[in-house]
Design an enzyme around this catalytic site. Structure first.
Site, PDB file in Angstrom:
ATOM      1  N   CYS A  77       0.825  -1.203   0.000  1.00  0.00           N
ATOM      2  CA  CYS A  77       0.000   0.000   0.000  1.00  0.00           C
ATOM      3  C   CYS A  77       0.865   1.261   0.000  1.00  0.00           C
ATOM      4  O   CYS A  77       1.581   1.503  -0.962  1.00  0.00           O
ATOM      5  CB  CYS A  77      -1.013  -0.013   1.133  1.00  0.00           C
ATOM      6  SG  CYS A  77      -2.321   1.243   0.913  1.00  0.00           S
ATOM      7  N   HIS A 182      -3.911  -4.330  -0.287  1.00  0.00           N
ATOM      8  CA  HIS A 182      -3.688  -4.844   1.067  1.00  0.00           C
ATOM      9  C   HIS A 182      -3.749  -6.367   0.999  1.00  0.00           C
ATOM     10  O   HIS A 182      -4.794  -6.974   1.255  1.00  0.00           O
ATOM     11  CB  HIS A 182      -4.746  -4.302   2.028  1.00  0.00           C
ATOM     12  CG  HIS A 182      -4.524  -2.884   2.409  1.00  0.00           C
ATOM     13  ND1 HIS A 182      -3.560  -2.503   3.316  1.00  0.00           N
ATOM     14  CD2 HIS A 182      -5.123  -1.739   1.989  1.00  0.00           C
ATOM     15  CE1 HIS A 182      -3.581  -1.186   3.451  1.00  0.00           C
ATOM     16  NE2 HIS A 182      -4.515  -0.701   2.650  1.00  0.00           N
ATOM     17  N   GLU A 184      -2.655  -8.459   2.969  1.00  0.00           N
ATOM     18  CA  GLU A 184      -2.942  -9.060   4.275  1.00  0.00           C
ATOM     19  C   GLU A 184      -4.436  -9.161   4.544  1.00  0.00           C
ATOM     20  O   GLU A 184      -4.856  -9.841   5.473  1.00  0.00           O
ATOM     21  CB  GLU A 184      -2.237  -8.263   5.384  1.00  0.00           C
ATOM     22  CG  GLU A 184      -2.890  -6.961   5.777  1.00  0.00           C
ATOM     23  CD  GLU A 184      -2.636  -5.794   4.837  1.00  0.00           C
ATOM     24  OE1 GLU A 184      -3.069  -4.679   5.169  1.00  0.00           O
ATOM     25  OE2 GLU A 184      -1.997  -6.003   3.779  1.00  0.00           O
TER      26      GLU A 184
END
Length: 200
Positions: A77, A182, A184
């Site tokens: 990001c 993102h 994650e």
């Protein structure tokens, strides 16, 4: 494996720590130079504003540390954006690892004229034209985005995403990797990208 997550004034870092823990890795969330330099892998994640983030990095000498790292480094990001040359956000000189400009999305009507693109780009989208080992086993992964600024496409682009216009969804140069999404928070596809990076 020793994994360092760079600690600086950026939000959303904890979600990366949790994602690594789900993969059986207990990372070190740190701004200590020696700890970062001695790590096997380094992750540079977060959400935030470019000029204040770069000011924090410079105050602590982390800007020079990051660009001189030799092990695999993954920006996520704003990490991707700060690894570029310059950002329109706050007219900010960034790390310059990737010779690219980071620009603010300008909203416009869709080609059908029925809808207007919203800013920030928020939600799930395809990461296409992917190249390299961090995308091994993936075909146009479906990943989660939250961002108002994007990196231009260039020689180091190894994945593109289309929202308003095509932009660099992923970058790679030497030991430096970066993804705008993102990962994650991107389910199994994001977990696979993170796993592939850890296995480099």
């Amino acid at each position: 494996m020793k994994v360092a997550v760079i600690r600086y004034n950026a939000g959303n870092v904890q979600s990366v720590v949790y994602a690594l823990e789900r993969l059986g890795v207990t990372p070190l969330w740190t701004d200590d130079h020696e700890t970062i330099k001695s790590a096997d892998k380094v992750i540079f994640p977060g959400q935030g504003e470019a000029s204040t983030a770069m000011a924090y990095l410079r105050e602590r000498g982390l800007d020079q540390l990051i660009v001189n790292l030799k092990q695999p480094v993954l920006g996520i990001c704003i990490g991707l954006q700060l690894m570029c040359g310059h950002s329109e956000e706050g007219d900010t000189k960034c790390l310059g690892i990737f010779d690219l400009e980071v620009r603010k999305f300008v909203s416009r009507q869709s080609t059908t004229g029925n809808t207007k693109y919203k800013i920030p780009h928020m939600g799930w989208n395809r990461l296409e034209n992917c190249e390299g080992k961090i995308f091994s086993g993936l075909n146009n992964p479906y990943v989660y985005y939250v961002h108002s600024f994007y990196a231009d496409k260039g020689d180091d682009t190894v994945g593109t995403t289309d929202y308003i216009l095509p932009f660099s969804g992923a970058l790679h140069k030497d030991n430096f990797y970066a993804v705008q999404a993102h990962i994650e928070k991107s389910g199994t596809d994001g977990q696979k990208i993170l796993t592939n990076f850890l296995e480099l």
